[in-house]
Design an enzyme around this catalytic site. Structure first.
Site, PDB file in Angstrom:
ATOM      1  N   HIS A  89      34.944  86.497  76.510  1.00 23.06           N
ATOM      2  CA  HIS A  89      35.286  87.644  75.457  1.00 23.06           C
ATOM      3  C   HIS A  89      35.987  86.952  74.323  1.00 23.06           C
ATOM      4  CE1 HIS A  89      34.542  90.667  79.038  1.00 23.06           C
ATOM      5  NE2 HIS A  89      35.669  90.137  79.566  1.00 23.06           N
TER       6      HIS A  89
HETATM    7  O1  RIB Z   1      38.211  93.489  77.941  1.00 19.08           O
HETATM    8  C1  RIB Z   1      38.640  92.170  77.736  1.00 19.08           C
HETATM    9  C2  RIB Z   1      39.439  92.032  77.164  1.00 19.08           C
HETATM   10  O2  RIB Z   1      40.848  92.226  77.804  1.00 19.08           O
HETATM   11  C3  RIB Z   1      40.185  90.408  76.923  1.00 19.08           C
HETATM   12  O3  RIB Z   1      40.686  90.070  75.736  1.00 19.08           O
HETATM   13  C4  RIB Z   1      41.017  90.052  77.930  1.00 19.08           C
HETATM   14  O4  RIB Z   1      41.666  88.743  77.858  1.00 19.08           O
HETATM   15  C5  RIB Z   1      41.687  91.041  78.086  1.00 19.08           C
HETATM   16  O5  RIB Z   1      42.613  90.851  77.259  1.00 19.08           O
END
Ligand code: RIB
Ligand code: CA
Length: 313
Positions: free
Chosen positions: A243
């Site tokens: 992500h």
């Molecule tokens: O949904 C994914 C996000 O939530 C990413 O930033 C992960 O690190 C959590 O913070």
């Protein structure tokens, strides 16, 4: 060309860790003014611990790291140990940090930096709940027009939610903060699950991290091997979604991503859809566009960039 000045706001988190490592591996392009930590994946004492572990792993103990907010603006903190493990950085065995945490509060650092640097030269890169960014905007509204761009990981539209059926974790944890950020008027680029769920660490890609044979390469392989369990079980994914590194990769190679400049609004009232990012992808409303919402990624190019840069640490 002068390096782009950035502040990373983060809740490490293995994927945050990779995003930070990618930034630290790219000093020609990115001048990391500081890292501000926020409560999210795990509570604040752990996110500040993990940020320091990551910077020491990268051999950058001089990095300035700040503790920010330890709870959302209004809601009770929701964490994600079920994804990231109890430390938030489960997977590799890494030494406890020895580098210092800065004394200044992270929100004050964001405000002070945006006022001190020339207007339009600092990019904010939130990788977790938007509590610190929103707090800075509330405390110092004068900084909004001084922000060059906010490039954040958060939200979802076609991919829908990962923490509820409607909401992505970062937005869900602090929807009031997200609402403030999305209405701030600052140029906004959003990396939603629609994109990050296409940046999957397949076995081959994980092998490439490990094959670097460096402490960073091996640690990243171990981090992603740990946190892929959740997505494998839930989505049947062939690997962990990276992500947050999508934010750093966008700063380095924006043409890896495609999206639309549209209106994105945040649900802050309905318990059923709290934290949903309502993206007007088909422009069916007259709501003014406020964000470049990414929809696709060149995953091969992303992993080639990431692996090449990690090899530099
Ligand atoms: O949904 C994914 C996000 O939530 C990413 O930033 C992960 O690190 C959590 O913070
Ligand atoms: Ca994160």
């Amino acid at each position: 060309m002068n390096a782009r000045k950035i502040i990373i706001d983060t809740d490490p988190g293995q994927d945050d860790a990779v995003a930070i490592l990618l930034a630290l591996a790219s000093p020609q392009e990115l001048e990391l003014l500081g890292i501000t930590c926020v409560a999210g994946n795990v509570p604040l004492p752990l996110t500040t611990r993990n940020a320091r572990i990551i910077c020491e792993l990268a051999g950058k103990p001089e990095t300035r790291i700040f503790a920010g907010c330890d709870a959302p603006l209004e809601r009770k903190l929701v964490t994600a140990e079920h994804v990231h493990g109890k430390t938030g950085l489960d997977g590799p065995v890494l030494p406890e940090p020895t580098m210092p945490l800065q004394a200044q509060h992270g929100v004050e650092f964001i405000i002070e930096t945006l006022r001190a640097e020339p207007s339009g030269t600092v990019t904010l890169c939130p990788l977790g709940p938007l509590t610190n960014i929103a707090s800075a905007l509330q405390k110092a509204p004068d900084i909004a027009p001084r922000i060059a761009e906010i490039v954040l990981m958060g939200g979802a539209y076609f991919e829908v939610g990962n923490i509820t059926p409607a909401a992505e974790f970062n937005i869900y944890v602090d929807p009031q903060a997200a609402d403030i950020v999305f209405k701030s008027g600052a140029p906004l680029t959003v990396m939603p699950l629609d994109v990050t769920h296409k940046a999957l660490v397949t076995q081959e890609r994980n092998d490439a991290f490990r094959a670097l044979g460096t402490p960073v390469g091996v640690a990243v392989a171990e981090m992603t091997e740990f946190f892929e369990r959740y997505d494998r079980e839930k989505y049947g994914s062939p690997g962990a979604p990276l992500h947050d590194p999508c934010v750093t990769a966008y700063l380095l190679q924006p043409d890896l991503f495609t999206g639309r400049h549209i209106n994105v609004a945040v649900e802050t009232h309905s318990e059923l859809t709290l934290g949903m990012t309502v993206a007007d992808w088909w422009r069916v409303t007259d709501r003014a566009p406020n964000a470049t919402f990414m929809g696709d990624i060149n995953a091969e190019g992303f992993f080639a960039l990431l692996t090449e840069r990690l090899a530099r640490l």
